[in-house]
Design an enzyme around this catalytic site. Structure first.
Site, PDB file in Angstrom:
ATOM      1  N   HIS A  20    -102.430   0.066 -34.378  1.00 46.00           N
ATOM      2  CA  HIS A  20    -100.974   0.224 -34.294  1.00 46.00           C
ATOM      3  C   HIS A  20    -100.382   0.522 -35.682  1.00 46.00           C
ATOM      4  O   HIS A  20     -99.283   0.064 -36.007  1.00 46.00           O
ATOM      5  CB  HIS A  20    -100.353  -1.049 -33.707  1.00 46.00           C
ATOM      6  CG  HIS A  20     -99.198  -0.810 -32.781  1.00 46.00           C
ATOM      7  ND1 HIS A  20     -99.274  -0.996 -31.424  1.00 46.00           N
ATOM      8  CD2 HIS A  20     -97.921  -0.420 -33.014  1.00 46.00           C
ATOM      9  CE1 HIS A  20     -98.098  -0.756 -30.868  1.00 46.00           C
ATOM     10  NE2 HIS A  20     -97.256  -0.394 -31.812  1.00 46.00           N
ATOM     11  N   SER A  35     -93.489   7.114 -25.764  1.00 44.57           N
ATOM     12  CA  SER A  35     -93.462   5.644 -25.657  1.00 44.57           C
ATOM     13  C   SER A  35     -92.500   5.169 -24.570  1.00 44.57           C
ATOM     14  O   SER A  35     -91.447   5.780 -24.345  1.00 44.57           O
ATOM     15  CB  SER A  35     -93.027   5.067 -27.006  1.00 44.57           C
ATOM     16  OG  SER A  35     -92.660   3.718 -26.867  1.00 44.57           O
ATOM     17  N   THR A  71    -101.017   0.733 -23.891  1.00 43.30           N
ATOM     18  CA  THR A  71    -101.222   0.131 -25.214  1.00 43.30           C
ATOM     19  C   THR A  71    -101.651  -1.322 -25.038  1.00 43.30           C
ATOM     20  O   THR A  71    -100.982  -2.086 -24.344  1.00 43.30           O
ATOM     21  CB  THR A  71     -99.951   0.261 -26.070  1.00 43.30           C
ATOM     22  OG1 THR A  71     -99.760   1.651 -26.345  1.00 43.30           O
ATOM     23  CG2 THR A  71    -100.072  -0.490 -27.385  1.00 43.30           C
ATOM     24  N   TYR A  85     -95.828   0.244 -22.086  1.00 39.30           N
ATOM     25  CA  TYR A  85     -95.722  -1.160 -22.457  1.00 39.30           C
ATOM     26  C   TYR A  85     -95.328  -1.884 -21.180  1.00 39.30           C
ATOM     27  O   TYR A  85     -94.476  -1.397 -20.421  1.00 39.30           O
ATOM     28  CB  TYR A  85     -94.615  -1.377 -23.487  1.00 39.30           C
ATOM     29  CG  TYR A  85     -94.962  -1.122 -24.922  1.00 39.30           C
ATOM     30  CD1 TYR A  85     -96.171  -1.541 -25.466  1.00 39.30           C
ATOM     31  CD2 TYR A  85     -94.052  -0.478 -25.754  1.00 39.30           C
ATOM     32  CE1 TYR A  85     -96.469  -1.317 -26.806  1.00 39.30           C
ATOM     33  CE2 TYR A  85     -94.341  -0.250 -27.096  1.00 39.30           C
ATOM     34  CZ  TYR A  85     -95.550  -0.676 -27.605  1.00 39.30           C
ATOM     35  OH  TYR A  85     -95.839  -0.459 -28.921  1.00 39.30           O
ATOM     36  N   LYS A  97    -105.010   2.507 -25.479  1.00 39.18           N
ATOM     37  CA  LYS A  97    -104.669   2.659 -26.901  1.00 39.18           C
ATOM     38  C   LYS A  97    -104.634   1.284 -27.562  1.00 39.18           C
ATOM     39  O   LYS A  97    -103.893   0.402 -27.123  1.00 39.18           O
ATOM     40  CB  LYS A  97    -103.299   3.337 -27.047  1.00 39.18           C
ATOM     41  CG  LYS A  97    -102.833   3.457 -28.489  1.00 39.18           C
ATOM     42  CD  LYS A  97    -101.555   4.264 -28.593  1.00 39.18           C
ATOM     43  CE  LYS A  97    -101.104   4.417 -30.030  1.00 39.18           C
ATOM     44  NZ  LYS A  97    -100.497   3.207 -30.594  1.00 39.18           N
TER      45      LYS A  97
HETATM   46  C1  LIG Z   1     -92.026   3.797 -36.066  1.00 38.60           C
HETATM   47  C2  LIG Z   1     -93.224   3.525 -35.211  1.00 38.60           C
HETATM   48  C3  LIG Z   1     -93.058   3.179 -33.871  1.00 38.60           C
HETATM   49  C4  LIG Z   1     -94.172   2.959 -33.067  1.00 38.60           C
HETATM   50  N1  LIG Z   1     -93.989   2.705 -31.739  1.00 38.60           N
HETATM   51  C5  LIG Z   1     -95.082   2.615 -30.917  1.00 38.60           C
HETATM   52  C6  LIG Z   1     -94.922   2.492 -29.515  1.00 38.60           C
HETATM   53  O1  LIG Z   1     -93.807   2.455 -28.987  1.00 38.60           O
HETATM   54  N2  LIG Z   1     -96.037   2.415 -28.761  1.00 38.60           N
HETATM   55  C7  LIG Z   1     -97.312   2.450 -29.298  1.00 38.60           C
HETATM   56  O2  LIG Z   1     -98.306   2.385 -28.569  1.00 38.60           O
HETATM   57  N3  LIG Z   1     -97.483   2.599 -30.631  1.00 38.60           N
HETATM   58  C8  LIG Z   1     -96.414   2.692 -31.446  1.00 38.60           C
HETATM   59  N4  LIG Z   1     -96.585   2.877 -32.786  1.00 38.60           N
HETATM   60  C9  LIG Z   1     -97.954   3.014 -33.321  1.00 38.60           C
HETATM   61  C10 LIG Z   1     -98.372   4.494 -33.336  1.00 38.60           C
HETATM   62  O3  LIG Z   1     -98.500   5.001 -32.039  1.00 38.60           O
HETATM   63  C11 LIG Z   1     -99.698   4.696 -34.066  1.00 38.60           C
HETATM   64  O4  LIG Z   1    -100.677   3.884 -33.474  1.00 38.60           O
HETATM   65  C12 LIG Z   1     -99.605   4.399 -35.563  1.00 38.60           C
HETATM   66  O5  LIG Z   1     -98.359   4.763 -36.089  1.00 38.60           O
HETATM   67  C13 LIG Z   1    -100.710   5.151 -36.299  1.00 38.60           C
HETATM   68  O6  LIG Z   1    -100.708   4.862 -37.665  1.00 38.60           O
HETATM   69  P1  LIG Z   1     -99.977   5.782 -38.759  1.00 38.60           P
HETATM   70  O7  LIG Z   1     -98.522   5.503 -38.657  1.00 38.60           O
HETATM   71  O8  LIG Z   1    -100.559   5.293 -40.042  1.00 38.60           O
HETATM   72  O9  LIG Z   1    -100.297   7.226 -38.456  1.00 38.60           O
HETATM   73  C14 LIG Z   1     -95.477   3.071 -33.609  1.00 38.60           C
HETATM   74  C15 LIG Z   1     -95.629   3.404 -34.961  1.00 38.60           C
HETATM   75  C16 LIG Z   1     -94.529   3.629 -35.753  1.00 38.60           C
HETATM   76  C17 LIG Z   1     -94.744   4.014 -37.195  1.00 38.60           C
END
Ligand SMILES: Cc1cc2nc3c(=O)[nH]c(=O)nc-3n(C[C@H](O)[C@H](O)[C@H](O)COP(=O)(O)O)c2cc1C
Length: 356
Positions: free
Chosen positions: A232, A108, A157, A131, A208
């Protein structure tokens, strides 16, 4: 760090113990009513497996090819911001685990250490997730850094024009982490893709956060190689569909012209097999990754991935396939769920069934 868990349930308990309440809520929480979060899990729970029997399953192969790269299993480590807040070496811990296990990790924009430091940490293929925090010149400068650091792929994203209202987190905590430059994200459009694509040559490019067949078709028209279905983890728009429910229409819209990745609620080997049967090339894991890191750092994540791999092989053997490309829609059917869906509902042996 020594791994102190033998099962995923013990891993989640260990993660809870290791984290402050704020970090636990940051990882587990989602937007507003958390309906999108729950629907991710519910949609998976509403799919049942249709096993075929009396087939020779002595050798099962869970590997797949993703954009020409062989993965030990069809799983990507989804991008997560703020990794340094819950695992000692931040993005480098995820990178170490991906290198050791044999997977691609997605780094990220908002995680530490710097993209150059993570790139230098290990030689395996990894993806940088963008981002947008500035104008087109800012984007070009960032992409040049990513290309120079030799990232194998780039993800943009696209589900984050606004920041989802995460009500488990205290408003003052959210405010303290919010940066004014986040507003540039509101101006990201299909035209932004060209700004990135002009800098990256043949580097695989993924979007994404695609959630409709219409946008998946537009992504293909815009020359995107990977359509990554995601809400997300329910952290952005509330009241979306569960992500696996979007998979069939998006696979049909893409029509083989791009690879399709899906995430949201994937925590079990059976979940991964369901996505493969519906035409995904790979699934992303978010919270499962975070729990493993909090419970045991890079070593914990490798242990968690090995457990997921065992579950995938067990499911393949019990469903009657030896390779993932044997799977199709005939191996699954719709049903009704057996329990209330939430982020821990695939782990009903947790104390109380859920750790809040
Ligand atoms: C703690 C956390 C931080 C996240 N940070 C980002 C991020 O910086 N960029 C992004 O595209 N998605 C981010 N996401 C979303 C994840 O990439 C992913 O799409 C999502 O967690 C998938 O669902 P799940 O947690 O049920 O597996 C984040 C998710 C979590 C749980």
């Amino acid at each position: 760090m020594t791994v102190k868990f033998a099962t995923p349930t013990e891993m989640i308990v260990a993660a809870k113990r290791a984290l402050s309440d704020d970090e636990w809520d940051y990882i587990n929480g989602a937007a507003e009513s958390e309906t999108s979060l729950r629907r991710n899990r519910q949609a998976l729970d509403c799919l049942a497996l249709r096993p075929r029997v009396l087939r020779d399953v002595r050798k099962t192969d869970a590997s797949c090819t993703f954009q020409g790269v062989k993965l030990r299993m069809p799983v990507l480590l989804a991008p997560m911001g703020g990794l340094e807040r819950f695992t000692k070496n931040g993005g480098n811990d995820v990178d170490d685990a991906a290198e050791e296990f044999g997977l691609i990790n997605i780094i990220s924009t908002v995680t530490a250490p710097t993209l150059e430091e993570i790139a230098a940490n290990s030689p395996h293929p990894k993806v940088f997730q963008i981002y947008v925090r500035g104008d087109d010149d800012w984007i070009r400068a960032l992409v040049r850094r990513v290309v120079k650091a030799e990232y194998w792929g780039i993800a943009l994203t696209v589900d984050s024009a606004f920041y989802g209202n995460r009500e488990r987190l205290h408003p003052s905590l959210i405010a303290s982490r919010r940066v004014p430059a986040r507003d540039f994200q509101k101006g990201v459009t299909w035209d932004t893709l060209k700004v990135i694509q002009d800098e990256i040559g043949s580097t695989p490019f993924m979007l994404k956060g695609i959630q409709t067949a219409e946008d998946a078709a537009m992504a293909v028209e815009h020359g995107v190689q990977v359509v990554y279905i995601s809400n997300h983890g329910g952290r952005q728009l509330d009241y979306t569909l569960g992500n696996i429910d979007m998979l069939p229409e998006i696979v049909a819209a893409v029509d083989g012209k791009a690879e399709v990745v899906v995430d949201g609620g994937f925590t079990r080997g059976t979940d991964v097999i369901k996505a493969m049967a519906l035409g995904a090339t790979a699934v992303g894991i978010g919270r499962l990754q975070a729990w493993a890191l909090a419970a045991g750092g890079a070593e914990g994540l490798v242990a968690c991935l090995k457990n997921l791999e065992t579950e995938i092989h067990t499911t393949m053997g019990l469903i009657g396939v030896t390779r993932l490309d044997e799977l199709d829609g005939s191996y699954i059917t719709k049903t009704i769920p057996v329990r209330e869906a939430h982020e821990h509902s695939a782990f009903p042996h947790l104390p109380g069934g859920r750790l809040l």
